[in-house]
Write an enzyme that holds these catalytic residues in place. Structure first.
Site, PDB file in Angstrom:
ATOM      1  CB  THR A 171      -0.770   0.003   1.260  1.00  0.00           C
ATOM      2  OG1 THR A 171      -1.820  -1.054   1.186  1.00  0.00           O
ATOM      3  CG2 THR A 171      -1.589   1.366   1.541  1.00  0.00           C
ATOM      4  NE  ARG A 199      -9.339  -6.685   2.993  1.00  0.00           N
ATOM      5  CZ  ARG A 199      -8.267  -5.869   3.228  1.00  0.00           C
ATOM      6  NH1 ARG A 199      -7.819  -5.329   2.181  1.00  0.00           N
ATOM      7  NH2 ARG A 199      -7.474  -5.708   4.403  1.00  0.00           N
ATOM      8  N   GLY A 201     -10.179  -2.658   2.994  1.00  0.00           N
ATOM      9  CA  GLY A 201      -9.460  -2.581   3.917  1.00  0.00           C
ATOM     10  C   GLY A 201      -9.247  -1.191   4.736  1.00  0.00           C
ATOM     11  CG  ASP A 202      -5.755   0.003   6.408  1.00  0.00           C
ATOM     12  OD1 ASP A 202      -5.902  -0.958   5.278  1.00  0.00           O
ATOM     13  OD2 ASP A 202      -4.581   0.750   6.635  1.00  0.00           O
ATOM     14  CB  THR A 222       1.466   0.930   4.485  1.00  0.00           C
ATOM     15  OG1 THR A 222       1.617   0.004   3.359  1.00  0.00           O
ATOM     16  CG2 THR A 222       2.854   1.105   5.433  1.00  0.00           C
ATOM     17  N   GLY A 223      -0.014  -1.679   5.446  1.00  0.00           N
ATOM     18  CA  GLY A 223       0.217  -2.885   6.330  1.00  0.00           C
ATOM     19  C   GLY A 223      -1.110  -3.725   6.163  1.00  0.00           C
ATOM     20  N   GLY A 225      -4.625  -4.620   6.832  1.00  0.00           N
ATOM     21  CA  GLY A 225      -5.815  -3.498   7.052  1.00  0.00           C
ATOM     22  C   GLY A 225      -6.516  -3.676   8.282  1.00  0.00           C
TER      23      GLY A 225
HETATM   24  N1  GLY Z   1      -3.365  -1.721   4.042  1.00  0.00           N
HETATM   25  C1  GLY Z   1      -4.191  -2.355   2.727  1.00  0.00           C
HETATM   26  C2  GLY Z   1      -5.163  -3.385   3.131  1.00  0.00           C
HETATM   27  O1  GLY Z   1      -5.220  -3.869   4.154  1.00  0.00           O
HETATM   28  O2  GLY Z   1      -6.263  -3.201   2.124  1.00  0.00           O
END
Ligand code: GLY
Length: 304
Positions: A171, A199, A201-202, A222-223, A225
């Site tokens: 990300t 789905r 994510g964050d 980043t990481g 989510g």
């Molecule tokens: N940080 C990206 C995700 O998990 O979608």
């Protein structure tokens, strides 16, 4: 009048030695592009948008073309950007036909009374606002087809390895401060490998993967989510800067909190409106670059 600052990240995970150069070059190019915007008197919002476009266009990263594939072999992208001066934000989620979702997110911020569009509605909004749509196949590269094939062929890996810090979390994101003293943040992602269709994510959720408020901080994460979402981590970090803590300290604390509270992993960049910034990751490596009038820095696994 403020001195401009730009920081970009290109993912936090165990970036292998043979990918380090591409990652560092990618974040440096993103920072160089954003710096030209800031040097020319452009806004922090424009700067973070341009930085993220560079990384979406670079297939080293899990954003735009070259992103991870979902379990049906499609690219589904999420992106958000936020303006710290006005708290206006724009996000898109689960879009399948847009090479630069951050451009669509910017249109949402600038030209819609809404903040967030998903899936077909987001794509329709993008088309109506002159963002080009493309076939999903144009966003897929052979490396990712093979990565998904290998992952799905390993049933045990599908159960246990998906959220390992050894698995790519590329990300991308950027935070910036402009000459007018305004800050902004942007984040863009293809999400996680083999994710279920739909789905989210964050990255594109306000306060989770991205946040900006001139009264606190601009933050991009980043990481993995799901843990980041549980902690609303970007807002958590911004609030601690607003309480008087230094961004560098908050970044480290955010990673400790992520690990201790929900066993999460990732990375974070934080910039205050006074121009102080910090970054941290609890993964083996994170690609990052920063630029101020006095210094151009970049790295793969250490703080500036
Ligand atoms: N940080 C990206 C995700 O998990 O979608």
């Amino acid at each position: 009048m403020s001195e401009p600052v730009i920081i970009a990240h290109g993912g936090a995970w165990a970036i292998p030695d043979n990918l380090v150069e591409a990652h560092v070059n990618g974040v440096r190019e993103a920072v160089a592009t954003a710096w030209r915007v800031l040097e020319g008197g452009g806004s922090a919002l424009d700067a973070v948008e341009e930085a993220v476009v560079v990384m979406e266009d670079d297939d080293s990263f899990d954003a735009g073309r070259g992103s991870f594939l979902n379990r049906e072999g499609k690219v589904q992208l999420d992106a958000l950007l936020m303006d710290g001066a006005t708290l206006r934000a724009g996000g898109v989620g689960c879009v399948e036909h847009i090479a630069n979702p951050i451009r669509a997110a910017r249109k949402v911020l600038s030209e819609s009374p809404h903040i967030y569009f998903v899936a077909e509605g987001a794509e329709r909004f993008a088309r109506e606002h002159d963002i080009p749509l493309c076939p999903n196949e144009d966003l897929i590269i052979p490396r990712e087809v093979e990565r998904l094939r290998a992952f799905q062929a390993t049933a045990a890996g599908a159960q246990t390895g998906l959220f390992s810090p050894m698995i790519s979390h590329d990300t991308v994101g950027a935070v910036a401060l402009d000459r007018s003293g305004n800050i902004a943040a942007a984040t863009s992602t293809g999400g996680t490998l083999n994710k279920a269709p739909g789905r989210l994510g964050d990255s594109s959720l306000i306060g989770c993967g991205c946040y900006a408020d001139n009264e606190s901080a601009a933050v991009s994460t980043t990481g993995w989510g799901e843990p980041i979402m549980k902690l609303v981590l970007a807002k958590w970090a911004a609030d601690r800067v607003a309480s008087g803590n230094l961004p560098a300290w908050v970044a480290a604390e955010a990673m400790n909190y992520l690990k201790k509270r929900v066993n999460g992993h990732g990375g974070i960049i934080i910039l205050s409106a006074s121009g102080r910034f910090g970054l941290a990751h609890n993964t083996p490596r994170m690609a990052w670059a920063s630029r101020t009038p006095r210094e151009l820095s970049s790295g793969i696994n250490c703080v500036p």
